[in-house]
Design an enzyme around this catalytic site. Structure first.
Site, PDB file in Angstrom:
ATOM      1  N   ALA A   1      37.536  37.429  66.505  1.00 36.57           N
ATOM      2  CA  ALA A   1      36.453  37.847  65.602  1.00 36.57           C
ATOM      3  C   ALA A   1      35.130  37.678  66.327  1.00 36.57           C
ATOM      4  O   ALA A   1      35.036  36.968  67.327  1.00 36.57           O
ATOM      5  CB  ALA A   1      36.460  36.999  64.328  1.00 36.57           C
TER       6      ALA A   1
ATOM      7  N   TYR B   1      27.519  38.933  59.456  1.00 34.06           N
ATOM      8  CA  TYR B   1      28.855  38.372  59.722  1.00 34.06           C
ATOM      9  C   TYR B   1      29.734  38.490  58.464  1.00 34.06           C
ATOM     10  O   TYR B   1      30.852  39.024  58.524  1.00 34.06           O
ATOM     11  CB  TYR B   1      28.723  36.910  60.156  1.00 34.06           C
ATOM     12  CG  TYR B   1      30.024  36.150  60.221  1.00 34.06           C
ATOM     13  CD1 TYR B   1      30.963  36.394  61.217  1.00 34.06           C
ATOM     14  CD2 TYR B   1      30.332  35.167  59.266  1.00 34.06           C
ATOM     15  CE1 TYR B   1      32.166  35.687  61.264  1.00 34.06           C
ATOM     16  CE2 TYR B   1      31.514  34.459  59.313  1.00 34.06           C
ATOM     17  CZ  TYR B   1      32.432  34.716  60.313  1.00 34.06           C
ATOM     18  OH  TYR B   1      33.611  34.020  60.358  1.00 34.06           O
TER      19      TYR B   1
ATOM     20  N   GLY C   1      40.756  30.699  71.496  1.00 32.55           N
ATOM     21  CA  GLY C   1      40.040  30.552  70.216  1.00 32.55           C
ATOM     22  C   GLY C   1      40.342  29.224  69.539  1.00 32.55           C
ATOM     23  O   GLY C   1      41.369  28.579  69.813  1.00 32.55           O
TER      24      GLY C   1
ATOM     25  N   THR D   1      32.218  35.740  65.851  1.00 33.27           N
ATOM     26  CA  THR D   1      31.957  34.563  65.005  1.00 33.27           C
ATOM     27  C   THR D   1      30.553  33.976  65.185  1.00 33.27           C
ATOM     28  O   THR D   1      30.251  32.944  64.591  1.00 33.27           O
ATOM     29  CB  THR D   1      32.999  33.452  65.287  1.00 33.27           C
ATOM     30  OG1 THR D   1      32.976  33.147  66.682  1.00 33.27           O
ATOM     31  CG2 THR D   1      34.387  33.860  64.876  1.00 33.27           C
TER      32      THR D   1
HETATM   33  N1  NAP Z   1      34.982  28.810  63.076  1.00 33.99           N
HETATM   34  C1  NAP Z   1      34.770  28.749  61.760  1.00 33.99           C
HETATM   35  O1  NAP Z   1      34.136  27.803  61.262  1.00 33.99           O
HETATM   36  C2  NAP Z   1      35.319  29.819  60.860  1.00 33.99           C
HETATM   37  C3  NAP Z   1      35.014  29.745  59.505  1.00 33.99           C
HETATM   38  C4  NAP Z   1      35.529  30.711  58.641  1.00 33.99           C
HETATM   39  C5  NAP Z   1      36.336  31.707  59.129  1.00 33.99           C
HETATM   40  N2  NAP Z   1      36.627  31.763  60.448  1.00 33.99           N
HETATM   41  C6  NAP Z   1      37.466  32.870  60.914  1.00 33.99           C
HETATM   42  O2  NAP Z   1      38.590  32.340  61.578  1.00 33.99           O
HETATM   43  C7  NAP Z   1      39.002  33.220  62.616  1.00 33.99           C
HETATM   44  C8  NAP Z   1      39.099  32.483  63.912  1.00 33.99           C
HETATM   45  O3  NAP Z   1      37.833  31.907  64.195  1.00 33.99           O
HETATM   46  P1  NAP Z   1      37.620  30.934  65.417  1.00 33.99           P
HETATM   47  O4  NAP Z   1      36.588  29.943  64.991  1.00 33.99           O
HETATM   48  O5  NAP Z   1      38.930  30.496  65.959  1.00 33.99           O
HETATM   49  O6  NAP Z   1      36.924  31.920  66.406  1.00 33.99           O
HETATM   50  P2  NAP Z   1      36.553  31.676  67.939  1.00 33.99           P
HETATM   51  O7  NAP Z   1      36.960  30.328  68.400  1.00 33.99           O
HETATM   52  O8  NAP Z   1      35.139  32.069  68.070  1.00 33.99           O
HETATM   53  O9  NAP Z   1      37.566  32.624  68.647  1.00 33.99           O
HETATM   54  C9  NAP Z   1      37.537  33.956  68.521  1.00 33.99           C
HETATM   55  C10 NAP Z   1      38.476  34.518  69.558  1.00 33.99           C
HETATM   56  O10 NAP Z   1      38.028  35.846  69.689  1.00 33.99           O
HETATM   57  C11 NAP Z   1      37.877  36.119  71.072  1.00 33.99           C
HETATM   58  N3  NAP Z   1      36.829  37.110  71.258  1.00 33.99           N
HETATM   59  C12 NAP Z   1      35.558  37.073  70.794  1.00 33.99           C
HETATM   60  N4  NAP Z   1      34.885  38.162  71.184  1.00 33.99           N
HETATM   61  C13 NAP Z   1      35.767  38.906  71.913  1.00 33.99           C
HETATM   62  C14 NAP Z   1      35.666  40.151  72.582  1.00 33.99           C
HETATM   63  N5  NAP Z   1      34.533  40.860  72.578  1.00 33.99           N
HETATM   64  N6  NAP Z   1      36.742  40.605  73.223  1.00 33.99           N
HETATM   65  C15 NAP Z   1      37.880  39.905  73.243  1.00 33.99           C
HETATM   66  N7  NAP Z   1      38.057  38.721  72.625  1.00 33.99           N
HETATM   67  C16 NAP Z   1      36.986  38.235  71.972  1.00 33.99           C
HETATM   68  C17 NAP Z   1      37.478  34.808  71.693  1.00 33.99           C
HETATM   69  O11 NAP Z   1      37.700  34.876  73.075  1.00 33.99           O
HETATM   70  P3  NAP Z   1      36.794  34.057  74.114  1.00 33.99           P
HETATM   71  O12 NAP Z   1      37.180  32.624  73.938  1.00 33.99           O
HETATM   72  O13 NAP Z   1      37.171  34.628  75.425  1.00 33.99           O
HETATM   73  O14 NAP Z   1      35.367  34.312  73.718  1.00 33.99           O
HETATM   74  C18 NAP Z   1      38.398  33.863  70.944  1.00 33.99           C
HETATM   75  O15 NAP Z   1      39.680  33.840  71.514  1.00 33.99           O
HETATM   76  C19 NAP Z   1      37.984  34.351  62.603  1.00 33.99           C
HETATM   77  O16 NAP Z   1      38.490  35.429  61.869  1.00 33.99           O
HETATM   78  C20 NAP Z   1      36.790  33.765  61.895  1.00 33.99           C
HETATM   79  O17 NAP Z   1      36.015  34.782  61.270  1.00 33.99           O
HETATM   80  C21 NAP Z   1      36.144  30.850  61.318  1.00 33.99           C
END
Ligand code: NAP
Length: 291
Positions: free
Chosen positions: A65, A130, A15, A67
């Site tokens: 999450a 979301y 992630g 996302t």
């Molecule tokens: N990105 C943003 O701009 C943003 C903004 C505000 C808040 N957030 C919050 O910050 C947190 C981290 O976000 P992030 O951007 O780091 O998210 P991300 O890069 O999309 O990573 C999410 C993680 O969840 C895993 N995942 C997703 N679906 C899955 C499933 N069905 N089973 C098992 N694992 C799964 C992904 O694994 P894979 O790599 O294998 O898919 C990845 O390791 C989240 O709570 C998000 O809501 C993010």
């Protein structure tokens, strides 16, 4: 010598937040188990419980999450399973095992009708599936009244290890003479490595609670794009458009800048400006703009 503190980082191997958090916690001396879905299913209570019993973490950090903000509009059940049911399950497990929990949430819990930075005490009113499912996850955790729970709302992330808005836009800017980017949505661009450092600061402050954790300053998507293109030294014109010219399935808040005063009061740390953090990302992580 005291034993190293242990953190189980769900999503830590792949992630955007998970990878930065794993690196920063390891640099701070934590023993980190960075889990991916290849190791076990994070939504399975039995699988997570086995990992907790074997590794005996002080903290679980949940970066997993759903996302995909637009896809969530047509997959609400899948979004709710990861954004609500999974944290609720982790909360119960952490309560039963006496483990701390660090969970991430989003600026998209707000409707964007305010025009000053959002406080933790402001009323959420999400506009998208979301945002609704992420808010439901927060509420499920808060209801459990855990002693050692941190919920960090963050926003507009860029950083190493995974594609994100800035890396995608720079890829397009290399190929195209001009980009049209939305200028009527404003938020808090944030570097995932800084978010990880600020997470560590909260752990060190031993000050659980709900926090807004973002870099300082604000930008529209268009301003973020223009800055990234300039820092990377690319020759691409950036034109401002309005949201109605770029319709997407999920509604976004027009304004979702987050106020970090509560975080600063707890940690003594003032988040640095996103423009400075963006330079680190472009120069150091992407190796662009310095040749
Ligand atoms: N990105 C943003 O701009 C943003 C903004 C505000 C808040 N957030 C919050 O910050 C947190 C981290 O976000 P992030 O951007 O780091 O998210 P991300 O890069 O999309 O990573 C999410 C993680 O969840 C895993 N995942 C997703 N679906 C899955 C499933 N069905 N089973 C098992 N694992 C799964 C992904 O694994 P894979 O790599 O294998 O898919 C990845 O390791 C989240 O709570 C998000 O809501 C993010």
């Amino acid at each position: 010598m005291s034993a190293a503190r242990r953190a189980l980082v769900l999503g830590g191997a792949t992630g955007l937040v998970g990878q930065s958090l794993t690196r920063i916690l390891r640099e701070a001396g934590f023993d980190v188990l960075a889990a991916s879905r290849a190791d076990f299913n994070p939504a399975s209570k039995d699988a997570v419980e086995r990992a907790v019993d074997a590794f005996r973490p002080d903290f679980i950090c949940n970066t997993v999450a759903y996302t995909a903000v637009d896809l969530a509009e047509s997959e609400p059940d899948q979004a709710a399973a990861l954004n609500k049911a999974l944290p609720a399950m982790l909360g119960r497990l952490c309560r039963d095992k006496g483990v701390g929990l660090i969970h991430y949430s989003t600026d998209f819990v707000f409707d964007g009708k305010k025009n000053a930075p959002y406080l933790e005490t402001d009323q959420p009113n999400p506009r998208s599936v979301y945002g609704k499912t992420k808010l439901a996850g927060e509420r499920a955790l808060l209801e459990l009244a855990l002693g050692n729970l941190y919920i960090l709302r963050t926003a507009w992330l860029f950083g190493p290890g995974k594609n994100n808005f800035v890396s995608k836009i720079l890829g397009l800017a290399k190929e195209r003479p001009a980009l049209n980017v939305v200028h009527d949505q404003r938020g808090s661009p944030t570097y995932s490595a800084d978010l990880a450092r600020y997470t560590l600061a909260l752990i060190e402050a031993a000050s659980p609670g709900l926090y807004h954790v973002v870099n300082s300053g604000r930008a529209s998507w268009c301003e973020l794009t223009a800055e990234a293109v300039a820092v990377a030294g690319l020759d691409c014109r950036v034109e401002a458009i309005t949201t109605d010219k770029y319709p997407l399935p999920a509604k976004r808040p027009a304004y979702s800048v987050l106020d970090t005063a509560k975080f600063t009061a707890a940690t003594g740390v003032t988040p640095r400006p996103w423009v400075q953090a963006l330079r680190d990302y472009v120069y150091r992580d992407l190796n662009l703009g310095l040749e």
